[in-house]
Design a protein around this motif. Structure first.
Motif, PDB file in Angstrom:
ATOM      1  N   TYR A  27       2.718 -16.284 -34.106  1.00 14.77           N
ATOM      2  CA  TYR A  27       1.738 -17.377 -34.013  1.00 14.77           C
ATOM      3  C   TYR A  27       0.293 -16.850 -34.094  1.00 14.77           C
ATOM      4  O   TYR A  27      -0.623 -17.552 -34.488  1.00 14.77           O
ATOM      5  CB  TYR A  27       1.943 -18.153 -32.695  1.00 14.77           C
ATOM      6  CG  TYR A  27       1.573 -17.345 -31.478  1.00 14.77           C
ATOM      7  CD1 TYR A  27       0.276 -17.319 -31.000  1.00 14.77           C
ATOM      8  CD2 TYR A  27       2.514 -16.554 -30.820  1.00 14.77           C
ATOM      9  CE1 TYR A  27      -0.077 -16.554 -29.908  1.00 14.77           C
ATOM     10  CE2 TYR A  27       2.177 -15.790 -29.724  1.00 14.77           C
ATOM     11  CZ  TYR A  27       0.871 -15.796 -29.273  1.00 14.77           C
ATOM     12  OH  TYR A  27       0.523 -15.017 -28.199  1.00 14.77           O
ATOM     13  N   GLY A  74      -5.725  -9.594 -28.924  1.00 21.88           N
ATOM     14  CA  GLY A  74      -5.371 -10.309 -27.682  1.00 21.88           C
ATOM     15  C   GLY A  74      -5.919 -11.724 -27.668  1.00 21.88           C
ATOM     16  O   GLY A  74      -6.984 -12.007 -28.216  1.00 21.88           O
ATOM     17  N   MET A  75      -5.165 -12.598 -27.016  1.00 24.47           N
ATOM     18  CA  MET A  75      -5.537 -14.012 -27.003  1.00 24.47           C
ATOM     19  C   MET A  75      -6.523 -14.360 -25.891  1.00 24.47           C
ATOM     20  O   MET A  75      -6.882 -15.517 -25.748  1.00 24.47           O
ATOM     21  CB  MET A  75      -4.275 -14.869 -26.833  1.00 24.47           C
ATOM     22  CG  MET A  75      -3.362 -14.844 -28.021  1.00 24.47           C
ATOM     23  SD  MET A  75      -4.136 -15.605 -29.435  1.00 24.47           S
ATOM     24  CE  MET A  75      -4.308 -17.253 -28.832  1.00 24.47           C
ATOM     25  N   GLY A  76      -6.901 -13.403 -25.067  1.00 24.08           N
ATOM     26  CA  GLY A  76      -7.911 -13.716 -24.068  1.00 24.08           C
ATOM     27  C   GLY A  76      -9.277 -13.334 -24.622  1.00 24.08           C
ATOM     28  O   GLY A  76     -10.261 -14.077 -24.513  1.00 24.08           O
ATOM     29  N   ASP A 254      -5.772  -4.345 -19.797  1.00 24.27           N
ATOM     30  CA  ASP A 254      -4.748  -5.237 -20.352  1.00 24.27           C
ATOM     31  C   ASP A 254      -3.688  -4.385 -21.053  1.00 24.27           C
ATOM     32  O   ASP A 254      -2.479  -4.486 -20.805  1.00 24.27           O
ATOM     33  CB  ASP A 254      -5.408  -6.213 -21.338  1.00 24.27           C
ATOM     34  CG  ASP A 254      -4.439  -7.266 -21.848  1.00 24.27           C
ATOM     35  OD1 ASP A 254      -3.230  -7.022 -21.817  1.00 24.27           O
ATOM     36  OD2 ASP A 254      -4.879  -8.331 -22.292  1.00 24.27           O
ATOM     37  N   THR A 258       0.038  -3.684 -19.710  1.00 22.29           N
ATOM     38  CA  THR A 258       1.163  -4.191 -20.503  1.00 22.29           C
ATOM     39  C   THR A 258       2.090  -3.049 -20.907  1.00 22.29           C
ATOM     40  O   THR A 258       3.319  -3.171 -20.849  1.00 22.29           O
ATOM     41  CB  THR A 258       0.630  -4.919 -21.767  1.00 22.29           C
ATOM     42  OG1 THR A 258      -0.320  -5.889 -21.346  1.00 22.29           O
ATOM     43  CG2 THR A 258       1.750  -5.591 -22.522  1.00 22.29           C
ATOM     44  N   SER A 300      -4.485  -5.535 -28.296  1.00 23.28           N
ATOM     45  CA  SER A 300      -3.909  -5.142 -27.004  1.00 23.28           C
ATOM     46  C   SER A 300      -2.421  -4.920 -27.223  1.00 23.28           C
ATOM     47  O   SER A 300      -1.847  -5.456 -28.176  1.00 23.28           O
ATOM     48  CB  SER A 300      -4.129  -6.298 -26.025  1.00 23.28           C
ATOM     49  OG  SER A 300      -3.683  -5.936 -24.766  1.00 23.28           O
ATOM     50  N   ALA A 301      -1.826  -4.131 -26.333  1.00 21.13           N
ATOM     51  CA  ALA A 301      -0.359  -4.069 -26.336  1.00 21.13           C
ATOM     52  C   ALA A 301       0.095  -5.487 -26.010  1.00 21.13           C
ATOM     53  O   ALA A 301      -0.451  -6.116 -25.110  1.00 21.13           O
ATOM     54  CB  ALA A 301       0.107  -3.111 -25.259  1.00 21.13           C
ATOM     55  N   TYR A 302       1.073  -6.008 -26.739  1.00 27.46           N
ATOM     56  CA  TYR A 302       1.411  -7.426 -26.609  1.00 27.46           C
ATOM     57  C   TYR A 302       2.528  -7.680 -25.608  1.00 27.46           C
ATOM     58  O   TYR A 302       3.596  -7.071 -25.694  1.00 27.46           O
ATOM     59  CB  TYR A 302       1.788  -7.978 -27.994  1.00 27.46           C
ATOM     60  CG  TYR A 302       0.783  -9.012 -28.454  1.00 27.46           C
ATOM     61  CD1 TYR A 302      -0.576  -8.766 -28.339  1.00 27.46           C
ATOM     62  CD2 TYR A 302       1.185 -10.243 -28.966  1.00 27.46           C
ATOM     63  CE1 TYR A 302      -1.512  -9.717 -28.719  1.00 27.46           C
ATOM     64  CE2 TYR A 302       0.261 -11.198 -29.352  1.00 27.46           C
ATOM     65  CZ  TYR A 302      -1.088 -10.931 -29.219  1.00 27.46           C
ATOM     66  OH  TYR A 302      -2.005 -11.877 -29.584  1.00 27.46           O
ATOM     67  N   ILE A 303       2.263  -8.628 -24.663  1.00 26.87           N
ATOM     68  CA  ILE A 303       3.317  -8.916 -23.688  1.00 26.87           C
ATOM     69  C   ILE A 303       4.583  -9.431 -24.367  1.00 26.87           C
ATOM     70  O   ILE A 303       5.668  -9.245 -23.855  1.00 26.87           O
ATOM     71  CB  ILE A 303       2.937  -9.939 -22.586  1.00 26.87           C
ATOM     72  CG1 ILE A 303       2.027 -11.029 -23.087  1.00 26.87           C
ATOM     73  CG2 ILE A 303       2.408  -9.295 -21.373  1.00 26.87           C
ATOM     74  CD1 ILE A 303       1.797 -12.089 -22.013  1.00 26.87           C
ATOM     75  N   GLU A 304       4.416 -10.069 -25.532  1.00 25.71           N
ATOM     76  CA  GLU A 304       5.599 -10.610 -26.208  1.00 25.71           C
ATOM     77  C   GLU A 304       6.592  -9.502 -26.564  1.00 25.71           C
ATOM     78  O   GLU A 304       7.767  -9.776 -26.830  1.00 25.71           O
ATOM     79  CB  GLU A 304       5.177 -11.364 -27.479  1.00 25.71           C
ATOM     80  CG  GLU A 304       4.540 -12.725 -27.228  1.00 25.71           C
ATOM     81  CD  GLU A 304       3.062 -12.656 -26.861  1.00 25.71           C
ATOM     82  OE1 GLU A 304       2.536 -11.545 -26.668  1.00 25.71           O
ATOM     83  OE2 GLU A 304       2.444 -13.731 -26.762  1.00 25.71           O
ATOM     84  N   ILE A 388      -3.928 -10.747 -17.750  1.00 22.38           N
ATOM     85  CA  ILE A 388      -3.330  -9.542 -17.175  1.00 22.38           C
ATOM     86  C   ILE A 388      -4.425  -8.690 -16.537  1.00 22.38           C
ATOM     87  O   ILE A 388      -4.266  -8.161 -15.433  1.00 22.38           O
ATOM     88  CB  ILE A 388      -2.594  -8.755 -18.277  1.00 22.38           C
ATOM     89  CG1 ILE A 388      -1.406  -9.579 -18.758  1.00 22.38           C
ATOM     90  CG2 ILE A 388      -2.124  -7.386 -17.771  1.00 22.38           C
ATOM     91  CD1 ILE A 388      -0.746  -9.045 -19.999  1.00 22.38           C
TER      92      ILE A 388
HETATM   93  N1  LIG Z   1      -1.180  -8.067 -23.179  1.00 24.26           N
HETATM   94  C1  LIG Z   1      -1.497  -9.121 -23.894  1.00 24.26           C
HETATM   95  N2  LIG Z   1      -0.544  -9.768 -24.559  1.00 24.26           N
HETATM   96  C2  LIG Z   1      -0.926 -10.844 -25.262  1.00 24.26           C
HETATM   97  N3  LIG Z   1      -0.186 -11.675 -26.015  1.00 24.26           N
HETATM   98  C3  LIG Z   1      -1.030 -12.603 -26.498  1.00 24.26           C
HETATM   99  N4  LIG Z   1      -2.279 -12.372 -26.096  1.00 24.26           N
HETATM  100  C4  LIG Z   1      -2.232 -11.282 -25.319  1.00 24.26           C
HETATM  101  C5  LIG Z   1      -3.242 -10.570 -24.605  1.00 24.26           C
HETATM  102  O1  LIG Z   1      -4.429 -10.893 -24.604  1.00 24.26           O
HETATM  103  N5  LIG Z   1      -2.810  -9.495 -23.917  1.00 24.26           N
END
Ligand SMILES: Nc1nc2[nH]cnc2c(=O)[nH]1
Length: 433
Positions: A27, A74-76, A254, A258, A300-304, A388
């Motif tokens: 996404y 990252g989405m933040g 973050d 993660t 960022s390393a992705y939590i997904e 995070i």
């Molecule tokens: N760690 C992390 N995973 C994400 N997955 C989507 N956005 C983010 C983010 O900002 N940080």
């Protein structure tokens, strides 16, 4: 090369894990351009920058660090960039990318020094377990929120959503299918669950491909940061030091949080140490810097990635699969946009992965308040603040404070005191968390 046997995995499991992670995070190629175009950055520029930064970071992670942890913008940080830096500081996006670029360069330098190892080892193990559990709650909350299973409420902030809405019903059906597959120990349950949900979405008219299938990716209009010296000049001229500091602090924590959380989930930590941490952090810092040059906010390393780990991914072959799929996705943006629009397809995986990651709270020492309370704050605040880094910040501030209150101040690593002060300044005075 990926040491599959040593990690108790095989090619098929790794590829399914890669597909699982890819589907839960793809996404980003649609959402990131939508958010950054609010700051005036052209949509196609961000689309390409997002794909390229994701491929660079994820490929580097695969081939150099051999972790099943994907890297992407990252989405933040994108929202912070669009609404706070460009929105409130009144600088244009080119100048704001100079700050992202400088933060990326500083992060590369820090990744190459012993500093990175010290941070990872300085985080107390109860906080590390708190980070894994907090990420679990956060990722489940994202799944619940995106589908509308949990929705906003004027007094209570959140409440149960409309159980009759098509998206909620589809998510619940997907959740039931995936849980049945998991209970039957079906290999690739998370992935098969997503495919089944996608098929149901298609036949119930929620998913359609009327925008076409294939589209040639448009090249970006140009490189935004072509000259590093000019970028540093921009930061100095506009006094964006606090912005650079916020990007750097949030990105480092973050990503580190993660990586630790997902590596712990995958059983890849060696005690408090994360093997190959330098290479893993380098993957992120290089992607963040390249992304800034092309037009996207820090990676960022992705939590997904935790969904791929839950599907059995243990090595860089998982992330190699993710990187290749992002390359393919660039040519199929209409399909990607259609599937990304149906959050119920991936939400069941996010919710189930959340429950798996919560397992780490069993390892927290709940009997000692000075260990338990900071870990509790981390777990609680990650989903509530959707960040995070903020969760880690609250853990880092409260841990030394609790130790001082208990007269155990000598037990605390000096790093923690320094970071407690830095996080305090950042949270209370700088924003951008
Ligand atoms: N760690 C992390 N995973 C994400 N997955 C989507 N956005 C983010 C983010 O900002 N940080």
């Amino acid at each position: 090369m990926f040491k599959l046997k040593e990690h108790g995995t095989n090619v098929k499991t790794e590829i399914i894990a890669g597909l699982t992670t890819f589907l839960t995070m793809v996404y980003i190629v649609v959402v990131n351009p939508i958010i950054l175009s609010e700051a005036g950055v052209p949509f196609d520029q961000v689309f390409t920058a997002t794909v390229v930064a994701t491929i660079i970071g994820t490929l580097w992670m695969a081939l150099s660090a051999n972790y099943p942890i994907a890297i992407a913008p990252g989405m933040g940080m994108n929202a912070y960039f669009a609404y706070t830096v460009v929105g409130a500081e009144k600088v244009n996006y080119e100048i704001a990318f100079s700050a992202v670029f400088l933060a990326g360069i500083l992060f590369i330098i820090l990744s190459l020094t012993p500093f990175r190892k010290q941070i990872i080892e300085a985080i107390p193990s109860n906080l590390k377990n708190g980070i894994t559990a907090g990420i679990g709650l956060f990722i489940a909350f994202i799944g619940l929120r995106l589908t509308g299973l949990i929705t906003d409420h004027p007094q209570n902030l959140v409440t149960l959503g409309d159980l009759h809405s098509p998206s909620v019903v589809l998510a619940l059906v997907g959740l039931a299918i995936t849980l049945i597959l998991m209970s039957l120990n079906v290999h690739g349950a998370l992935f098969i669950g997503m495919i089944c949900t996608g098929i149901i979405a298609f036949f119930t008219g929620q998913l359609s491909f009327d925008q076409g299938i294939v589209s040639i990716p448009k090249l970006p209009e140009g490189i935004i940061i072509a000259n590093p010296i000019d970028a540093i000049g921009d930061v100095i001229q506009h006094g964006l030091f606090a912005v650079v500091f916020s990007f750097l602090l949030v990105t480092i924590f973050d990503t580190t949080g993660t990586m630790i959380g997902v590596a712990k989930q995958a059983g890849l930590m060696k005690g408090d140490e994360m093997p190959n941490a330098r290479k893993a952090l380098l993957a992120d810092s290089i992607a963040a810097t390249a992304g800034a040059m092309l037009g996207t906010t820090p990676t960022s390393a992705y939590i997904e990635s935790s969904s791929g780990v839950a599907a059995g991914g243990r090595t860089g072959l998982t992330t190699l699969t993710v990187a290749v799929l992002f390359g393919v996705a660039a040519f199929f943006s209409p399909i990607v946009a259609a599937v990304s629009g149906i959050s119920a397809i991936t939400a069941p995986a996010l919710i189930i992965v959340g429950s798996l990651m919560m397992g780490s709270i069993a390892e927290i020492n709940w009997k000692e308040i000075d260990e338990a309370f900071p870990a509790f704050l981390v777990i609680l605040s990650m989903p509530l603040t959707s960040s995070i880094a903020t969760g880690i910040a609250l853990g880092f501030i409260s841990y030394p404070l609790m130790k001082v209150m208990k007269g155990k101040w000598k037990e605390v690593h000096p790093f923690l005191y320094i970071f407690a002060v830095l996080f305090f300044i950042q949270l209370f005075f700088l924003g951008g968390h």
